[in-house]
Design an enzyme around this catalytic site. Structure first.
Site: not given
Ligand code: PAF
Length: 274
Positions: A26, A28, A32
Site C-alpha cells: 500500500g 501507492l 506501483h
C-alpha cells in the site's frame, strides 16, 4: 474495481482467467502504478494485494510507522485499472500464529538479508501465501527491490508455483531519487542527502559504460557519493542479478545495490549493469 478481503473472494472474481498479481504493502506511488501498467499488458484480470506484512519487519517501530491510507490507495488502484483489490485483514492472512516460514537459502543471506534479520523469510512466506491463495499466472515485482525479486523468483521455482515472475524497472523522481513509500518521511534537507544513493549509482553506471568492470571500484564510487552526501552507508554491493551472490567483477547481468540511512529513514536503491 471490486475490493475484497478474502482469498476465496479473489478466486471467485478471477475465475479461470489467467490473472496478473501486483503485490504491494500500500501507500501507492507511481512506482506501483508502473507495475500495474505491466500487469495490464499481460492479463485482462489484474489483482492488486495490499497488506502490510508484519512478518517482514525486523523493527516493531518500523511496522507501526509504515504509512497506510486504504481510501487513497483504493482510488489510485481503481484509476490505474485494477480489477480486484485484495486488502485482507491480518486474521485472513494469518488465521493462526504461523508456524511455517519459507526460507530461500543463499539468495536471502547477503545485503538486505544480512542487515534485516528474518526480512526475506517474511517476504517469501507472504508471497508464497499470495501465490497459493490467488493462483495468478503472472506476478509483477519492482526491480528497485532487486534482491527481493531474486528471492521471489527462486522461491517460485523451488516450490513449483505455476506463475511467471516479471521484473519491472525502477521509477524515479526527476532528480533521480527512486520512488518509495518511505520517501514521505524525508524532509527537504534529507532529500538532498538521499540523492547520494542515486548519484553514486549513476556515477558507477557511467563508469561501467566506460569499461570499468571491477566491483570494488564501482562499489567505491557509490560509497564515496553516499558518505559525501551525509547518509550513513550500510552496504554498497555488486551482486549476480539472479542468485544475489556478491561478486567482484561485472562479467554477467549484475546489480549494484546500496542501502543507507538518512536520519531515521532507511533507503535502498540499485542499478542493473551488464
Ligand atoms: O515489495 C513489497 O511491497 C513487499 O515486500 C511485498 C512483495 C508486497 C510482500 O509483502
Amino acid at each position: 474495481m471490486i475490493v475484497v478481503d478474502t482469498f476465496a473472494a479473489v478466486r471467485a472474481e478471477t475465475g479461470s482467467v489467467p490473472s496478473a498479481l501486483v503485490p504491494t504493502m500500500g501507500f501507492l506511488h507511481e512506482g506501483h502504478l508502473s507495475l500495474v501498467e505491466v500487469a495490464t499488458e499481460v492479463s485482462d484480470r489484474v489483482v492488486m494485494s495490499l497488506f502490510v506484512n508484519p512478518l517482514q519487519f525486523d523493527e516493531a517501530g518500523d511496522l507501526d510507522r509504515y504509512p497506510r491510507d486504504l481510501e487513497r490507495d483504493a482510488a489510485l488502484a481503481e484509476s490505474a485499472g485494477i480489477d480486484v483489490l485484495f486488502a485482507p485483514s491480518a486474521e485472513e492472512m494469518y488465521p493462526i500464529d504461523p508456524a511455517t516460514r519459507v526460507t530461500v537459502a543463499g539468495v536471502s543471506s547477503g545485503m538486505e538479508g544480512a542487515h534485516r534479520s528474518g526480512h526475506f523469510d517474511g517476504v517469501a512466506t507472504v508471497v508464497a501465501k499470495l501465490f497459493a491463495g490467488i493462483r495468478p499466472a503472472f506476478a509483477i515485482f519492482g526491480r528497485k527491490d532487486a534482491q527481493q525479486l531474486a528471492v521471489v523468483r527462486r522461491m517460485a521455482r523451488d516450490l513449483s508455483f505455476p506463475v511467471e515472475i516479471i521484473g519491472s524497472p525502477t521509477v524515479r523522481e526527476t532528480d533521480g531519487l527512486a520512488l518509495s513509500s518511505r520517501n514521505v518521511f524525508l524532509g527537504e534537507e534529507d532529500r538532498s542527502v538521499a540523492l547520494g544513493l542515486s548519484g553514486g549509482l549513476f556515477a558507477a553506471a557511467e563508469a561501467a559504460r566506460g569499461g570499468e568492470r571491477d566491483g570494488a571500484a564501482l562499489e567505491g564510487l557509490v560509497r564515496d557519493a553516499v558518505t559525501a552526501a551525509g547518509a550513513d552507508l550500510e552496504y554498497a554491493t555488486l551482486a549476480d542479478a539472479f542468485t544475489a551472490e556478491p561478486i567482484g567483477t561485472v562479467d554477467r547481468e549484475v546489480f549494484l545495490a546500496v542501502a543507507a540511512r538518512v536520519g531515521a529513514v532507511r533507503l535502498i536503491d540499485n542499478v542493473v549493469l551488464w
